[in-house]
Design a protein around this motif. Structure first.
Motif, mmCIF file in Angstrom:
data_model
loop_
_atom_site.group_PDB
_atom_site.id
_atom_site.type_symbol
_atom_site.label_atom_id
_atom_site.label_comp_id
_atom_site.label_asym_id
_atom_site.label_seq_id
_atom_site.Cartn_x
_atom_site.Cartn_y
_atom_site.Cartn_z
ATOM 1 N N ILE A 61 0.867 -1.190 0.000
ATOM 2 C CA ILE A 61 0.000 0.000 0.000
ATOM 3 C C ILE A 61 0.901 1.236 0.000
ATOM 4 N N GLY A 63 1.131 5.464 -0.150
ATOM 5 C CA GLY A 63 0.452 6.755 -0.053
ATOM 6 C C GLY A 63 1.157 7.728 -0.989
ATOM 7 N N GLY A 64 1.776 8.746 -0.406
ATOM 8 C CA GLY A 64 2.498 9.730 -1.227
ATOM 9 C C GLY A 64 3.931 9.322 -1.530
ATOM 10 N N GLY A 65 4.382 8.203 -0.986
ATOM 11 C CA GLY A 65 5.742 7.725 -1.259
ATOM 12 C C GLY A 65 6.823 8.630 -0.672
ATOM 13 N N SER A 66 6.510 9.319 0.431
ATOM 14 C CA SER A 66 7.497 10.253 0.987
ATOM 15 C C SER A 66 8.239 9.691 2.194
ATOM 16 N N ASN A 67 7.970 8.434 2.484
ATOM 17 C CA ASN A 67 8.692 7.813 3.611
ATOM 18 C C ASN A 67 9.121 6.389 3.280
ATOM 19 N N THR A 126 0.316 11.548 2.342
ATOM 20 C CA THR A 126 -1.132 11.476 2.531
ATOM 21 C C THR A 126 -1.464 11.371 4.023
ATOM 22 N N SER A 136 5.076 13.436 12.846
ATOM 23 C CA SER A 136 5.174 14.451 13.887
ATOM 24 C C SER A 136 6.208 15.511 13.520
ATOM 25 N N LYS A 172 6.403 8.000 16.327
ATOM 26 C CA LYS A 172 6.550 7.470 14.955
ATOM 27 C C LYS A 172 6.039 6.033 14.857
ATOM 28 N N ARG A 210 11.334 25.024 8.268
ATOM 29 C CA ARG A 210 11.579 23.850 7.413
ATOM 30 C C ARG A 210 12.573 24.172 6.296
HETATM 31 C C1 LIG Z 1 11.114 16.682 2.624
HETATM 32 C C2 LIG Z 1 10.423 15.793 3.585
HETATM 33 C C3 LIG Z 1 10.088 16.260 4.851
HETATM 34 C C4 LIG Z 1 9.457 15.423 5.777
HETATM 35 N N1 LIG Z 1 9.147 15.914 7.016
HETATM 36 C C5 LIG Z 1 8.548 15.106 7.909
HETATM 37 C C6 LIG Z 1 8.206 15.583 9.217
HETATM 38 O O1 LIG Z 1 8.445 16.738 9.568
HETATM 39 N N2 LIG Z 1 7.612 14.732 10.083
HETATM 40 C C7 LIG Z 1 7.314 13.444 9.739
HETATM 41 O O2 LIG Z 1 6.746 12.712 10.564
HETATM 42 N N3 LIG Z 1 7.610 12.970 8.513
HETATM 43 C C8 LIG Z 1 8.208 13.759 7.598
HETATM 44 N N4 LIG Z 1 8.512 13.267 6.360
HETATM 45 C C9 LIG Z 1 8.240 11.864 6.037
HETATM 46 C C10 LIG Z 1 6.861 11.635 5.370
HETATM 47 O O3 LIG Z 1 6.473 12.749 4.620
HETATM 48 C C11 LIG Z 1 5.776 11.304 6.366
HETATM 49 O O4 LIG Z 1 6.150 10.196 7.148
HETATM 50 C C12 LIG Z 1 4.427 11.042 5.690
HETATM 51 O O5 LIG Z 1 3.444 11.028 6.673
HETATM 52 C C13 LIG Z 1 4.384 9.731 4.912
HETATM 53 O O6 LIG Z 1 3.155 9.676 4.199
HETATM 54 P P1 LIG Z 1 3.039 9.014 2.759
HETATM 55 O O7 LIG Z 1 1.620 9.077 2.344
HETATM 56 O O8 LIG Z 1 4.011 9.597 1.830
HETATM 57 O O9 LIG Z 1 3.422 7.507 3.101
HETATM 58 P P2 LIG Z 1 4.233 6.507 2.176
HETATM 59 O O10 LIG Z 1 5.658 6.931 2.120
HETATM 60 O O11 LIG Z 1 3.552 6.282 0.895
HETATM 61 O O12 LIG Z 1 4.129 5.167 3.044
HETATM 62 C C14 LIG Z 1 4.754 5.077 4.296
HETATM 63 C C15 LIG Z 1 4.248 3.803 4.981
HETATM 64 O O13 LIG Z 1 2.865 3.963 5.269
HETATM 65 C C16 LIG Z 1 2.131 2.879 4.738
HETATM 66 N N5 LIG Z 1 0.822 3.422 4.318
HETATM 67 C C17 LIG Z 1 0.600 4.521 3.555
HETATM 68 N N6 LIG Z 1 -0.734 4.704 3.401
HETATM 69 C C18 LIG Z 1 -1.351 3.685 4.062
HETATM 70 C C19 LIG Z 1 -2.718 3.300 4.267
HETATM 71 N N7 LIG Z 1 -3.720 4.003 3.752
HETATM 72 N N8 LIG Z 1 -2.968 2.204 5.003
HETATM 73 C C20 LIG Z 1 -1.954 1.469 5.540
HETATM 74 N N9 LIG Z 1 -0.658 1.769 5.381
HETATM 75 C C21 LIG Z 1 -0.358 2.870 4.656
HETATM 76 C C22 LIG Z 1 2.953 2.373 3.564
HETATM 77 O O14 LIG Z 1 2.666 1.010 3.268
HETATM 78 C C23 LIG Z 1 4.365 2.561 4.092
HETATM 79 O O15 LIG Z 1 4.724 1.445 4.887
HETATM 80 C C24 LIG Z 1 9.144 14.085 5.421
HETATM 81 C C25 LIG Z 1 9.461 13.624 4.134
HETATM 82 C C26 LIG Z 1 10.103 14.455 3.224
HETATM 83 C C27 LIG Z 1 10.423 13.924 1.863
#
Ligand SMILES: Cc1cc2nc3c(=O)[nH]c(=O)nc-3n(C[C@H](O)[C@H](O)[C@H](O)COP(=O)(O)OP(=O)(O)OC[C@H]3O[C@@H](n4cnc5c(N)ncnc54)[C@H](O)[C@@H]3O)c2cc1C
Length: 331
Positions: A61, A63-67, A126, A136, A172, A210
């Motif tokens: 699964i 989401g935005g692929g940012s982690n 997302t 956080s 986290k 930031r």
């Molecule tokens: C420049 C930058 C700055 C950032 N700053 C912060 C910050 O200040 N604080 C912070 O906490 N994080 C930060 N992050 C990390 C990231 O943006 C967050 O952790 C964000 O919440 C991840 O969301 P995502 O939708 O991109 O998840 P993804 O990267 O797509 O997925 C992360 C994990 O969540 C799971 N997942 C996603 N959606 C679902 C769903 N619907 N159901 C079940 N599992 C799911 C995925 O399987 C994966 O294991 C930053 C990242 C970048 C690139």
């Protein structure tokens, strides 16, 4: 194989094949996935996960692929991207589907004079991803705003509502991260009424911080490691003598952080002298040591080598084991 392909095509006619995962992560790293499915509605996500289970196809699964850090190798399964993004705001309550971009939620909160979400400005991804990892910043966490989370249980394909307590949020961390059978479908948040001008000012202040501290001019996956939550005695095992005493003398801030119960991973990496260390096109940011940036064509293997290098150095110098925040897939 041919038989499963026919079944997939029949059950998920909109599925795409052989898609580069680079394009779907902020790190711009990753091989290809055999199948790629965008769930624009809750029902799409349910249909896709059911199909994958039915034909025994591994899935992930997204989401935005940012982690996430995807492997350079191709994934012989299905990536299901959450793009369900219905959003409803009523008084102080926000109901958002899992694929709703966090940036949109922050914007909407401001527009509706709702306070409590300002700290999340600038975090990509997302709401589903944020809840999964209890995103956080600056002492605030998404878990504190959650009322309940609607999930799909992959064990029996039942939809359930988890109260905030049942989400078991920690630093986290959440039940969704610990258990692998729960897909977040939507999230209910509660904010409080605020003053638009103050909300706006706070958002601007946070965005400025930031920009000052994060290397936003290169692709990355955000912070690589979790900060170290600690009690003085267990993180610095030697206690206040011997090696620890010497460390405190050399790095006075370390004692201050340890007293407060949280040592930033970036601080440890920086003090280990690792800023700017590069393997291939992956480099420990010179601006923020807990970020690894992709200078151009970094491979997941380069990032993983750098991660191990950091862990070894930090362990050797400080005796502290760093733990990854980023999701490495497959692990
Ligand atoms: C420049 C930058 C700055 C950032 N700053 C912060 C910050 O200040 N604080 C912070 O906490 N994080 C930060 N992050 C990390 C990231 O943006 C967050 O952790 C964000 O919440 C991840 O969301 P995502 O939708 O991109 O998840 P993804 O990267 O797509 O997925 C992360 C994990 O969540 C799971 N997942 C996603 N959606 C679902 C769903 N619907 N159901 C079940 N599992 C799911 C995925 O399987 C994966 O294991 C930053 C990242 C970048 C690139």
């Amino acid at each position: 194989m041919q038989n499963s392909k026919l079944k997939i095509k029949k059950l998920l006619p909109e599925i795409k094949e052989n898609i580069s995962l680079k394009e779907h992560t902020t790190f711009r790293i990753g091989g290809r996935t055999r199948y790629f499915f965008c769930g624009k509605k809750k029902e799409d996500i349910i249909r896709a996960t059911k199909t994958a289970k039915k034909i025994n196809l591994p899935f992930f699964i997204l989401g935005g692929g940012s982690n996430v850090l995807f492997s350079d190798k191709n994934f012989e399964g299905m990536v299901i991207k959450t793009q369900n993004s219905k959003l409803k705001i009523q008084n102080c309550n926000i109901l958002a589907e899992a694929g709703t971009p966090l940036s949109l939620l922050v914007q909407k909160a401001e527009k509706n004079n709702l306070s409590g979400f300002e700290w999340a400005i600038g975090i990509p991804g997302t709401i589903g991803g944020a809840v999964y990892g209890n995103a956080s910043a600056l002492g605030e966490a998404i878990g504190n705003l959650v009322e309940w989370v609607e999930v799909l249980d992959l064990k029996n394909f039942k939809i359930k509502k988890f109260s905030k307590k049942e989400c078991k949020f920690g630093y986290k961390n959440s039940i969704f991260k610990r258990k692998k059978n729960l897909v977040i479908l939507s999230v209910a948040l509660k904010l409080k009424k605020g003053n638009k001008e103050k909300i706006k000012q706070e958002m601007e202040r946070i965005l400025k911080i930031r920009k000052e501290i994060q290397p936003l001019n290169y692709p990355s996956g955000g912070c690589i490691f979790k900060n170290v939550k600690c009690q003085m005695s267990n993180v610095l095992p030697a206690g206040r003598h011997g090696k620890t005493k010497k460390l405190f003398e050399k790095f006075p801030e370390l004692e201050e952080f340890a007293k407060k119960g949280e040592i930033p991973a970036g601080f440890l990496i920086d003090k280990a002298g690792l800023k700017g260390k590069r393997i291939g096109d992956a480099m420990i940011s010179k601006k923020h040591a807990n970020f690894i940036v992709n200078l151009k064509n970094a491979k997941a293997e380069d990032v993983k080598k750098l991660i191990n290098y950091i862990k070894e150095k930090v362990k050797k110098i400080f005796g502290i084991e760093l733990e990854e925040e980023i999701i490495i897939f497959p692990h």
